[in-house]
Design an enzyme around this catalytic site. Structure first.
Site, PDB file in Angstrom:
ATOM      1  N   GLY A  47       1.851 -17.659 -24.718  1.00  0.00           N
ATOM      2  CA  GLY A  47       0.982 -16.489 -24.837  1.00  0.00           C
ATOM      3  C   GLY A  47      -0.428 -16.820 -24.377  1.00  0.00           C
ATOM      4  O   GLY A  47      -0.635 -17.799 -23.658  1.00  0.00           O
ATOM      5  N   GLU A  79      10.497 -12.981  -2.973  1.00  0.00           N
ATOM      6  CA  GLU A  79      10.518 -13.763  -4.219  1.00  0.00           C
ATOM      7  C   GLU A  79      11.142 -15.136  -4.021  1.00  0.00           C
ATOM      8  O   GLU A  79      10.617 -16.125  -4.505  1.00  0.00           O
ATOM      9  CB  GLU A  79      11.388 -13.052  -5.275  1.00  0.00           C
TER      10      GLU A  79
HETATM   11  C1  G6P Z   1       9.259 -10.534 -13.561  1.00  0.00           C
HETATM   12  C2  G6P Z   1      10.626 -10.950 -13.036  1.00  0.00           C
HETATM   13  C3  G6P Z   1      11.269  -9.796 -12.290  1.00  0.00           C
HETATM   14  C4  G6P Z   1      11.337  -8.565 -13.178  1.00  0.00           C
HETATM   15  C5  G6P Z   1       9.964  -8.198 -13.737  1.00  0.00           C
HETATM   16  C6  G6P Z   1      10.084  -7.143 -14.820  1.00  0.00           C
HETATM   17  O1  G6P Z   1       8.402 -10.350 -12.500  1.00  0.00           O
HETATM   18  O2  G6P Z   1      10.516 -12.081 -12.196  1.00  0.00           O
HETATM   19  O3  G6P Z   1      12.567 -10.166 -11.890  1.00  0.00           O
HETATM   20  O4  G6P Z   1      11.835  -7.488 -12.435  1.00  0.00           O
HETATM   21  O5  G6P Z   1       9.364  -9.338 -14.340  1.00  0.00           O
HETATM   22  O6  G6P Z   1      10.788  -7.690 -15.905  1.00  0.00           O
HETATM   23  P1  G6P Z   1      11.598  -6.888 -16.973  1.00  0.00           P
HETATM   24  O7  G6P Z   1      12.191  -7.956 -17.857  1.00  0.00           O
HETATM   25  O8  G6P Z   1      10.613  -6.032 -17.699  1.00  0.00           O
HETATM   26  O9  G6P Z   1      12.624  -6.097 -16.275  1.00  0.00           O
END
Ligand code: G6P
Length: 615
Positions: free
Chosen positions: A102, A495
């Site tokens: 955090g 990515e």
């Molecule tokens: C990060 C990950 C992504 C994902 C995004 C949102 O950037 O690397 O792959 O799409 O977070 O994450 P969430 O868990 O909210 O879908």
């Protein structure tokens, strides 16, 4: 971000913590460290680099005896990734040691104060400030560790999941949570601490997920003592039975988690349907939706908030919801929405999409929408995650753990859930004809086998990857339902391969990206059957006349685009509304193979992390 692990019990702590860190490495992987209590001293080893680097360093430098310890894998926020900034961090006396996931936002002012009182700081981290603050409180107020943690946390602003212990009290670990996840595995007089349950799944099925603003004193031979950080009130422990199994978090014969997860899509989409889609009977049943259907039906609009790939799933949903259910939809980046003073009323329904259920911006957007009176619905993958608990209701995607940092199966299962919701609403509202409804239910039921067919084309995609792996720029184009797929395809490529890629609505190409096109430029065009097929064909002609290299995603049997394109990636026919579920497959494979050929770390691309728990 970061992953934290801890153990206290009868077993050797080191292998449990090390394996746990390997499983949590998706959360951050720029440095790692471990602090073991060996019976008289704390043995600490930490290093820049991955958990494997830590393992190598420990084997040379550190005894691994001990039944109590904590470990950390880091995604840097304060201070560059180096050995000193890695966690765990000692307090000045060397008695306390801490790990932290955090950000402590007000650490600068606390640090100044502590420096005035004689504390010395060796790292640039906010975490070292926190452990010294705890030490300072403990000394000055003459309180036990748990109390000192509580008093200190009431002085900090920010987000945390922490675990801290005192070498003079080696039967106890104190943990606390605000904003970042923290699970406690309960064994037989042994306890496990981790950012998610994966590090302890082979040892116990029982876990407590701390809620925000809760702390726990975990002591051997005692019940866990959970308290509210703010007012010290006792909280009754709620022990959940875990549904995770070991097989789900291992690679199962695949070289990478990402590849495994790409290939899992037929089965996890099926899991997402299970018990919810009864195609023959014309029934969609979503537990979380049934009681709130009127909220959706009467909504003035639906606002979707999400980040990254989940935001792209939201964009697909915009098309489906408006098309079938005739409800206006806005799709927002959670990070923009939360800071924009958005106009939200009680007549709005907000859908938060998040694989991890932990993304800080999406969580903040959920809280904001609730404050403003909207009904908030969550679509999460991780069961029991913070967002799934913070929303009024929701639907889980049931994709199983997604460990590759680049999201794949989470995306297609999110779209599956959103499609079911849209069809259900359309049916209830009467905005879809019975024949169209039944057709789409049956077609949706066929998606897993169509995804399998799309995956069977892997070999031809490897050949295309070989040809374009050295390109420095890619353009991805799509229209309508496949515009978000173009965005997602470009995101996947950048990515994991670090090749620059941009996704665009095909028609917008003329307003800028067309200037980039030359003989070297690969342009991936999604050109499957659709209402815009002819328009996409025209866009392809425009690219061709500028000598761009066209890689087209086409429907099996297509002849027109096949003639025009340089390379094709075939997918089975599916109605346009459902096509993102299949057109996204070859784009995932193309990115994977290019990244592999470029020798990138596919599962843990540089600078990224899976769960972004900082804003
Ligand atoms: C990060 C990950 C992504 C994902 C995004 C949102 O950037 O690397 O792959 O799409 O977070 O994450 P969430 O868990 O909210 O879908």
């Amino acid at each position: 971000m970061c992953g934290i692990v801890g153990y206290i019990g009868k077993r050797d702590a080191y292998p449990i913590i090390l394996n746990g860190l390997k499983r949590l490495e998706y959360r951050g992987y720029d440095s790692a460290g471990i602090a073991l209590y060996d019976g008289s001293e704390i043995q600490l080893c930490k290093t820049k680099g991955k958990v494997a680097d830590l393992e190598a360093k420990v084997s040379k430098e550190m005894p691994t005896k001990g039944n109590l310890g904590i470990g950390h894998t880091r995604w840097a926020t304060h201070g560059i990734p180096n050995d000193v900034n890695s966690h765990p961090h000692f307090s000045n006396s060397g008695n306390l040691v801490i790990i932290h996931n955090g950000i402590i936002e007000n650490y600068t002012s606390i640090k100044k104060e502590l420096i005035n009182r004689g504390y010395i700081f060796y790292s640039d981290t906010d975490t070292e400030v926190l452990v010294n603050l705890i030490e300072d409180v403990k000394k000055n107020e003459n309180v036990k560790l748990g109390k000192a943690v509580q008093i200190a946390l009431n002085q900090v602003v920010g987000a945390y999941a922490i675990a801290v212990y005192d070498k003079n009290k080696p039967d106890e670990i104190v943990v606390a949570k605000l904003g970042s996840p923290l699970a406690i595995g309960i064994g037989d007089d042994e306890f496990f601490i981790a950012s998610d349950a994966s590090p302890f799944i082979e040892f116990t099925n029982n876990a407590i997920y701390l809620e925000d603003e809760e702390m726990a004193i975990i002591r051997l031979g005692r019940e866990i003592n959970i308290r509210k950080i703010k007012d010290d009130s006792l909280v009754a422990p709620y022990i959940q039975e875990l549904q995770l199994n070991l097989e789900q978090i291992e690679k199962g014969g695949y070289d990478h988690f990402m590849l495994k997860e790409i290939y899992e899509q037929p089965s996890v989409i099926q899991d997402t349907f299970r018990g919810r889609l009864l195609a023959d009977k014309g029934i969609i049943r979503l537990g979380g939706l049934e009681d709130y259907i009127e909220k959706f039906v009467n909504a003035d609009r639906i606002i979707i908030v999400a980040c990254g790939t989940s935001w792209h799933a939201g964009l697909v949903a915009e098309y489906i919801f408006e098309d079938w259910a005739r409800i206006p939809v806005e799709v927002e980046y959670a990070s923009e929405f939360r800071y924009r003073n958005p106009v939200i009323t009680e007549k709005d329904v907000v859908i938060a999409i998040s694989q991890s259920g932990e993304t800080a911006d999406t969580l903040a957007a959920v809280k904001l929408a609730k404050e403003k009176g909207a009904f908030v619905y969550g679509i999460c993958n991780v069961v029991g995650s913070t967002i799934s608990r913070a929303t009024h209701s929701g639907t889980y995607t049931h994709a199983g753990p997604e460990i590759g940092v680049a999201s794949t199966k989470a995306f297609t299962t999110q779209i599956t859930v959103l499609t079911m919701i849209a069809l259900k609403l359309a049916k209830v509202k009467g905005t879809i004809s019975q024949s169209d409804y039944m057709l789409h239910l049956r077609e949706l039921d066929l998606i897993p086998s169509k995804v399998s067919t799309a995956l069977d084309k892997n070999d031809s995609i490897i050949e295309i990857a070989k040809i374009f792996k050295d390109a420095t720029n890619f353009l991805y184009l799509g229209r309508g339902y496949n515009f978000p797929v173009a965005l997602e395809g470009a995101l996947k490529l950048k990515e994991i391969s670090y090749i620059h890629a941009e996704g665009y609505p095909a028609a917008e190409m003329k307003h800028g990206p067309i200037a980039l096109i030359d003989e070297q430029m690969p342009i991936v065009v999604i050109a499957v059957n659709s209402n815009h097929y002819d328009k996409v064909v025209s866009n392809i002609q425009e690219i061709k006349s500028r000598k761009g290299k066209i890689i087209a995603v086409v429907t099996e049997g297509d002849t027109i685009v096949r003639e025009l394109a340089d390379y094709i990636m075939e997918v089975p026919y599916t109605p346009e509304t459902l096509s993102p579920l299949v057109t996204t497959i070859p784009l995932q494979l193309l990115s994977y193979h290019i990244a592999l050929m470029l020798k990138r770390n596919v599962d843990q691309p540089r600078n990224l992390a899976k769960a972004v728990t900082v804003e």
